[in-house]
Design a protein around this motif. Structure first.
Motif, mmCIF file in Angstrom:
data_model
loop_
_atom_site.group_PDB
_atom_site.id
_atom_site.type_symbol
_atom_site.label_atom_id
_atom_site.label_comp_id
_atom_site.label_asym_id
_atom_site.label_seq_id
_atom_site.Cartn_x
_atom_site.Cartn_y
_atom_site.Cartn_z
ATOM 1 N N ILE A 10 0.859 -1.183 0.000
ATOM 2 C CA ILE A 10 0.000 0.000 0.000
ATOM 3 C C ILE A 10 0.897 1.236 0.000
ATOM 4 O O ILE A 10 1.693 1.437 0.925
ATOM 5 N N LEU A 11 0.787 2.061 -1.028
ATOM 6 C CA LEU A 11 1.559 3.302 -1.090
ATOM 7 C C LEU A 11 0.844 4.398 -0.313
ATOM 8 O O LEU A 11 -0.375 4.548 -0.408
ATOM 9 N N THR A 12 1.598 5.172 0.445
ATOM 10 C CA THR A 12 0.986 6.230 1.228
ATOM 11 C C THR A 12 1.902 7.450 1.271
ATOM 12 O O THR A 12 2.968 7.479 0.645
ATOM 13 N N THR A 13 1.464 8.457 2.011
ATOM 14 C CA THR A 13 2.214 9.702 2.182
ATOM 15 C C THR A 13 2.216 10.093 3.651
ATOM 16 O O THR A 13 1.404 9.597 4.450
ATOM 17 N N TRP A 14 3.105 11.004 3.997
ATOM 18 C CA TRP A 14 3.080 11.553 5.362
ATOM 19 C C TRP A 14 1.774 12.302 5.611
ATOM 20 O O TRP A 14 1.246 12.292 6.724
ATOM 21 N N ARG A 15 1.260 12.956 4.591
ATOM 22 C CA ARG A 15 0.001 13.690 4.738
ATOM 23 C C ARG A 15 -1.126 12.742 5.150
ATOM 24 O O ARG A 15 -1.896 13.018 6.068
ATOM 25 N N GLU A 16 -1.209 11.590 4.464
ATOM 26 C CA GLU A 16 -2.248 10.628 4.807
ATOM 27 C C GLU A 16 -2.041 10.051 6.212
ATOM 28 O O GLU A 16 -3.003 9.867 6.965
ATOM 29 N N LEU A 17 -0.804 9.781 6.570
ATOM 30 C CA LEU A 17 -0.547 9.241 7.908
ATOM 31 C C LEU A 17 -1.006 10.220 8.988
ATOM 32 O O LEU A 17 -1.599 9.818 9.998
ATOM 33 N N LYS A 18 -0.737 11.505 8.788
ATOM 34 C CA LYS A 18 -1.161 12.492 9.798
ATOM 35 C C LYS A 18 -2.680 12.593 9.831
ATOM 36 O O LYS A 18 -3.277 12.711 10.922
ATOM 37 N N GLU A 19 -3.322 12.541 8.695
ATOM 38 C CA GLU A 19 -4.786 12.580 8.674
ATOM 39 C C GLU A 19 -5.368 11.378 9.408
ATOM 40 O O GLU A 19 -6.338 11.503 10.166
ATOM 41 N N ARG A 20 -4.770 10.226 9.204
ATOM 42 C CA ARG A 20 -5.236 9.027 9.916
ATOM 43 C C ARG A 20 -4.969 9.145 11.417
ATOM 44 O O ARG A 20 -5.821 8.760 12.245
ATOM 45 N N ARG A 21 -3.808 9.674 11.760
ATOM 46 C CA ARG A 21 -3.482 9.815 13.188
ATOM 47 C C ARG A 21 -4.458 10.765 13.872
ATOM 48 O O ARG A 21 -4.851 10.554 15.038
ATOM 49 N N ASP A 22 -4.850 11.816 13.200
ATOM 50 C CA ASP A 22 -5.780 12.798 13.780
ATOM 51 C C ASP A 22 -7.139 12.176 14.092
ATOM 52 O O ASP A 22 -7.870 12.680 14.968
ATOM 53 N N LYS A 23 -7.474 11.091 13.411
ATOM 54 C CA LYS A 23 -8.766 10.440 13.635
ATOM 55 C C LYS A 23 -8.730 9.381 14.731
ATOM 56 O O LYS A 23 -9.767 8.885 15.164
ATOM 57 N N VAL A 24 -7.509 9.026 15.174
ATOM 58 C CA VAL A 24 -7.366 8.004 16.219
ATOM 59 C C VAL A 24 -7.453 8.669 17.591
ATOM 60 O O VAL A 24 -6.746 9.645 17.857
ATOM 61 N N LYS A 25 -8.277 8.134 18.448
ATOM 62 C CA LYS A 25 -8.430 8.702 19.792
ATOM 63 C C LYS A 25 -7.408 8.100 20.747
ATOM 64 O O LYS A 25 -6.953 6.981 20.582
#
Length: 331
Positions: free
Chosen positions: A316-331
């Protein structure tokens, strides 16, 4: 790039031990067992050739992310591109050395503010050892903040920060300031805080304690930042054709084969794959003798064979931008 692996060994000994369970990919919502990779191009802004190579690797190839050397002359050229392509995953390649013989740069903070970061030519020190011997942690933090300030002044908000030549891993107090600025500014930082399979394999058992790396990862995670499970930092050592006249076809096959072979060692989790894609012209040889290596990276990224391998093996290819967006959604 070997410097990063060497200095990381000594730094991690200063952090407490914790346990590691899920991969950070799973914590970020990826499926269990997923192999998630950031295909990351370093040294953007260093030269015209560096900019063109990075852009081509992302627009036409499988590269997904890049980082910019803010003290370098061709930064405006990239930032102008970025403003027209604002979804580009672009970070700061925090630069605290100036390694080439005739092509050099100084600190953005200025000699008066960071006198120990400047050598006899008025540029940054040529290597990590020179910087680590002379520059204080205060010098380092001032320069980090100056590079971030220039980016923001130019309208460029970085998606992440990492370290040119691994200088920020050369001393514990440098690493502390790097982590401090990232956590304070809520900017993800490159640090392998997970299982570290590939790095452990590279370093061996030369003093590195896995649990201590994981302690830093936990610290970053608790600060609201995404964390890498591992780091693929070996491509700069693939130098079979370093000083030879060789065709693009030969370079492409060599580098593509090396990436494919190395990817067989990737473990589940988020791995950042570091490369230096450069569209070398006749000028680049007057900057560095690494042209074949860097051109080979670019050719591999645009090689359909590498793209096919990645797709066929479920990476799965990803970016730092996507990782931060995902992290922001994790409680």
């Amino acid at each position: 790039m070997r410097t990063f692996l060497t200095v990381l060994t000594g730094i991690l000994l200063t952090f407490q031990v914790i346990a590691q369970d899920l991969t950070y990919a799973e914590k970020l919502g990826y499926p269990k067992g997923a192999k998630v990779i950031i295909m990351h191009v370093d040294d953007v802004g260093m030269s015209y050739d560096s900019n063109i190579g990075a852009i081509k690797a992302i627009e036409e190839g499988v590269a997904t992310s890049l980082s910019v050397m803010m003290p370098c002359p061709w930064v405006p050229g990239f930032v102008h591109y970025f403003k027209n392509n604002p979804k580009t995953d672009a970070g700061l390649h925090l630069t605290l050395t100036s390694e080439w013989k005739d092509y050099r740069w100084g600190p953005l903070a200025g000699k008066a503010n960071v006198p120990n970061l400047v050598d006899e030519e008025g540029a940054m020190w040529r290597n990590v050892q020179g910087t680590a011997t002379h520059a204080t942690a205060d010098d380092i933090e001032k320069e980090i903040r100056s590079q971030l300030d220039r980016a923001r002044s130019m309208g460029f908000e970085p998606t992440h920060m990492d370290s040119h030549m691994g200088t920020l891993f050369a001393r514990a107090d440098y690493l502390e300031r790097y982590l401090k600025v990232g956590m304070e500014q809520k900017i993800p930082v490159m640090f392998p805080g997970g299982h570290d399979h590939m790095i452990m394999k590279e370093i061996g058992t030369a003093g590195l304690k896995l649990e201590q790396a994981q302690a830093i990862g936990k610290q970053l995670w608790e600060a609201g930042l995404p964390v890498l499970d591992d780091l693929h930092n070996i491509s700069y050592d693939w130098n079979q054709y370093k000083n030879q006249k060789v065709s693009d076809e030969v370079l492409q096959k060599y580098k593509t084969d090396k990436y494919i072979e190395s990817f067989k060692d990737l473990q589940p989790g988020v791995t950042m794959v570091i490369m230096h894609c450069t569209a070398t012209t006749e000028v680049f040889e007057h900057i560095s003798d690494s042209g074949n290596n860097r051109r080979g990276d670019l050719l591999a990224m645009i090689d359909p064979a590498l793209k096919k391998y990645i797709q066929n093996n479920g990476y799965i290819l990803t970016t730092w931008r996507e990782l931060k967006e995902r992290r922001d959604k994790v409680k």
